[in-house]
Design a protein around this motif. Structure first.
Motif, short mmCIF file in Angstrom:
data_model
loop_
_atom_site.label_atom_id
_atom_site.label_comp_id
_atom_site.label_asym_id
_atom_site.label_seq_id
_atom_site.Cartn_x
_atom_site.Cartn_y
_atom_site.Cartn_z
N ILE A 69 -4.30 -57.11 80.74
CA ILE A 69 -2.76 -57.20 80.34
C ILE A 69 -2.36 -57.31 79.21
O ILE A 69 -1.46 -56.66 78.63
CB ILE A 69 -2.18 -58.35 81.38
N PRO A 70 -2.92 -58.40 78.19
CA PRO A 70 -2.49 -58.55 76.97
C PRO A 70 -2.70 -57.10 76.14
O PRO A 70 -1.84 -56.86 75.37
CB PRO A 70 -3.61 -59.65 76.34
N PHE A 71 -3.93 -56.77 76.37
CA PHE A 71 -4.29 -55.25 75.58
C PHE A 71 -3.45 -54.09 76.10
O PHE A 71 -2.80 -53.46 75.05
CB PHE A 71 -5.78 -54.76 75.92
N ALA A 72 -3.05 -54.07 77.33
CA ALA A 72 -2.24 -52.80 77.84
C ALA A 72 -0.74 -53.23 77.31
O ALA A 72 -0.05 -52.48 76.79
CB ALA A 72 -2.15 -52.96 79.47
N HIS A 73 -0.48 -54.63 77.20
CA HIS A 73 1.15 -54.85 76.80
C HIS A 73 1.33 -54.67 75.15
O HIS A 73 2.27 -53.95 74.81
CB HIS A 73 1.26 -56.50 77.01
N ASN A 74 0.27 -54.90 74.34
CA ASN A 74 -0.05 -54.44 73.18
C ASN A 74 0.13 -52.88 72.93
O ASN A 74 0.77 -52.58 71.89
CB ASN A 74 -1.02 -55.05 72.46
N LYS A 75 -0.36 -52.38 73.72
CA LYS A 75 -0.39 -50.69 73.56
C LYS A 75 0.83 -50.16 74.15
O LYS A 75 0.83 -48.93 74.06
CB LYS A 75 -1.65 -50.46 74.32
N HIS A 76 1.77 -50.96 74.87
CA HIS A 76 2.98 -50.63 75.44
C HIS A 76 2.64 -49.35 76.54
O HIS A 76 3.09 -48.38 76.69
CB HIS A 76 3.90 -49.54 74.58
N LEU A 77 1.60 -49.96 77.24
CA LEU A 77 1.15 -49.07 78.52
C LEU A 77 1.55 -49.67 79.79
O LEU A 77 1.05 -48.99 80.55
CB LEU A 77 -0.31 -48.97 78.56
N GLY A 78 2.24 -50.70 80.05
CA GLY A 78 2.40 -51.39 81.16
C GLY A 78 1.40 -52.27 81.63
O GLY A 78 0.45 -52.14 81.28
N ASP A 79 1.99 -53.41 81.82
CA ASP A 79 0.86 -54.58 82.04
C ASP A 79 -0.46 -54.31 83.09
O ASP A 79 -1.38 -54.70 82.78
CB ASP A 79 1.57 -56.09 82.52
N PHE A 80 -0.02 -53.54 84.09
CA PHE A 80 -1.26 -53.22 85.06
C PHE A 80 -1.57 -51.81 84.98
O PHE A 80 -2.21 -51.08 85.79
CB PHE A 80 -0.71 -53.30 86.55
N TYR A 81 -1.47 -51.35 83.71
CA TYR A 81 -2.16 -49.87 83.59
C TYR A 81 -3.46 -49.81 83.83
O TYR A 81 -4.13 -48.88 84.54
CB TYR A 81 -1.82 -49.51 81.90
N PHE A 82 -4.41 -50.59 83.40
CA PHE A 82 -5.82 -50.59 83.58
C PHE A 82 -6.17 -50.90 84.88
O PHE A 82 -7.29 -50.55 85.59
CB PHE A 82 -6.37 -51.30 82.40
N PHE A 83 -5.44 -51.72 85.61
CA PHE A 83 -5.83 -52.10 86.88
C PHE A 83 -5.56 -50.87 87.82
O PHE A 83 -6.41 -50.65 88.77
CB PHE A 83 -4.76 -53.43 87.25
N TYR A 84 -4.26 -50.11 87.69
CA TYR A 84 -4.17 -49.02 88.47
C TYR A 84 -5.01 -47.93 88.21
O TYR A 84 -5.49 -47.21 89.28
CB TYR A 84 -2.56 -48.51 88.37
N HIS A 85 -5.65 -47.77 86.85
CA HIS A 85 -6.48 -46.87 86.79
C HIS A 85 -7.88 -47.08 87.10
O HIS A 85 -8.59 -46.18 87.76
CB HIS A 85 -6.72 -46.60 85.03
N GLN A 86 -8.35 -48.28 87.09
CA GLN A 86 -9.68 -48.73 87.87
C GLN A 86 -9.39 -48.40 89.45
O GLN A 86 -10.32 -48.02 90.04
CB GLN A 86 -9.87 -50.31 87.59
N LEU A 87 -8.40 -48.55 89.91
CA LEU A 87 -8.11 -48.52 91.40
C LEU A 87 -8.05 -47.16 91.69
O LEU A 87 -8.62 -46.50 92.78
CB LEU A 87 -6.73 -48.94 91.67
N MET A 88 -7.55 -46.36 90.85
CA MET A 88 -7.72 -44.86 91.08
C MET A 88 -9.22 -44.24 90.95
O MET A 88 -9.54 -43.34 91.67
CB MET A 88 -6.67 -44.21 89.90
N TYR A 89 -9.77 -44.89 89.96
CA TYR A 89 -11.24 -44.34 89.82
C TYR A 89 -12.20 -44.95 90.99
O TYR A 89 -12.95 -44.03 91.50
CB TYR A 89 -12.14 -45.10 88.67
N MET A 90 -11.81 -45.98 91.59
CA MET A 90 -12.40 -46.40 92.75
C MET A 90 -12.14 -45.39 93.92
O MET A 90 -12.94 -44.85 94.85
CB MET A 90 -11.96 -47.66 93.27
N GLY A 91 -10.69 -45.06 94.08
CA GLY A 91 -10.58 -44.19 95.13
C GLY A 91 -10.93 -42.64 94.80
O GLY A 91 -11.68 -41.87 95.80
N ILE A 92 -11.34 -42.04 93.46
CA ILE A 92 -11.85 -40.89 93.30
C ILE A 92 -13.11 -41.07 93.72
O ILE A 92 -13.84 -40.15 94.43
CB ILE A 92 -11.85 -40.43 92.04
N GLY A 93 -13.94 -42.23 93.38
CA GLY A 93 -15.46 -42.40 93.71
C GLY A 93 -15.58 -42.20 95.23
O GLY A 93 -16.56 -42.01 95.84
#
Length: 386
Positions: A40-64
């Motif tokens: 969350i802190p890293f995503a917030h600093n990059k202006h990506l949305g607080d749960f950007y990496f959470f959703y991406h990890q969830l997406m990778y899990m779905g693809i996998g």
């Protein structure tokens, strides 16, 4: 009466496939929880949305999961055909060459191919391809490997050729893992002790040369000796990681309450996610996660042992290689975050943030579940194909 009792007892015991699935699922749930907290802190600093990496990890899990289900439905006899394996190996080589020429540059390395906004790392697929190829080679060239030098030399040249292009990216960690898996598999496949020690010696010399030849690798290798002597530069990540573990003590500071993730430990959701876990969940949380990882490795090795008892050598070697792969990545990731090993970009299986690793590992699980399902039903006369 005893036979009836045994059948009832077996009915209530969890199956090997069920245990494997449950273990992987539990690690993945922990991954989502900790990635959400650490990123969350890293995503917030990059202006990506607080749960950007959470959703991406969830997406990778779905693809996998989708690709893992697809792998599960591929017949084992087709999957372990030489032509199929060579196709995957050739695809890996082409993808790695493409990466060297046109791949995305991230943190100074050219390891990724961008596919529709998703970065894919061919070296992760190369680990799977090399394990499959080695498993098949140990069966096809068994006599040569045990009795002649040429069997060993052929396999070494193929592994070295693939490793050469991976290290040019550069990705030293993946090369070490591929070399370690290949060496371990050839050892259990019957490689003479003399040749095995020659292999280990050559790998050690190559590793030393690889470390000394690049200044940043040498700096990483030396920094873990005293992780606090240069906190402004070479020891920054490692020092912060150790501080995170120290703050966590037995039960942690509480989920979401990490201080090190607040821009102190860069990109904490990736290779150093275990450190944030140690800070927030303490020794108990880390011990629980590592226990799950060890259980996963034991289950994979059980698959290998059962296939070996049924004389299904390819399946046994494959599962053994996967067990070594998971153990190696767990050992290196845990060791580097705790200051026991030099820092190296390797993910904790099914836990660290990383799309390529997550997808390939879930494909591997699909293959393992297929082995668990089909292995008991393969006729003894057909075992030479497996």
């Amino acid at each position: 009466m005893d036979a009836v009792r045994n059948r009832v007892a077996r009915r209530w015991l969890p199956s090997l496939g069920g245990l494997l699935t449950t273990t992987v699922a539990t690690i993945m749930v922990m991954s989502l929880l900790m990635v959400a907290s650490a990123s969350i802190p890293f995503a917030h600093n990059k202006h990506l949305g607080d749960f950007y990496f959470f959703y991406h990890q969830l997406m990778y899990m779905g693809i996998g999961l989708v690709l893992g289900v697809g792998a599960y439905y591929i017949p084992l006899r087709q999957m372990f055909r030489l032509g199929f394996i060579m196709s995957i190996l050739g695809l890996c080589l082409l993808a790695i060459l493409y990466t060297l020429a046109f791949g995305s540059v991230i943190n100074g390395s050219r390891r990724w191919i961008e596919l529709g906004g998703v970065n894919f790392q061919p070296a992760e697929l190369a680990k799977l391809a090399m394990i499959m190829f080695t498993a098949d080679y140990l069966v096809r060239r068994s006599d040569e490997l045990r009795n002649e030098w040429r069997g060993f030399v052929r396999l070494t040249l193929i592994a070295a050729f693939l490793a050469l292009f991976i290290i040019l990216q550069p990705d030293f960690g993946s090369v070490v893992i591929i070399a370690g898996c290949t060496a371990a598999m050839t050892f259990v496949g019957g490689l003479p002790i003399r040749q095995f020690f020659i292999v280990m010696g050559a790998m050690f010399v190559a590793a030393v040369v690889g470390i000394v030849s690049e200044g940043y690798r040498l700096k990483r290798a030396m920094s873990f000796i005293d992780p606090f002597d240069d906190l402004a530069d070479s020891d920054y990540q490692l020092g912060r990681s150790i501080v995170a573990f120290a703050r966590g003590e037995w039960f942690g500071v509480g989920y979401g309450n990490s201080v090190q993730k607040l821009s102190h430990l860069p990109e904490a959701h990736t290779d150093f996610l275990l450190a944030i876990t140690g800070e927030e969940l303490g020794f108990v949380g880390v011990a629980f996660l590592l226990s799950l990882e060890i259980l996963l490795i034991v289950l994979v090795m059980t698959v290998s042992y059962q296939a070996l008892k049924r004389r299904q050598s390819r399946l046994s070697y494959f599962a053994f290689g996967v067990g070594v792969l998971f153990f190696g990545q767990m050992f290196v990731n845990a060791g580097m975050t705790m200051g026991l090993l030099p820092t190296k970009g390797l993910t904790m299986p099914f836990f660290s943030y990383g799309g390529s690793s997550m997808v390939i590992n879930l494909i591997i699980v699909g293959v393992l579940l297929r082995i668990i399902k089909d292995s008991p039903n393969i006729e003894r006369s057909q075992c030479r194909y497996y």
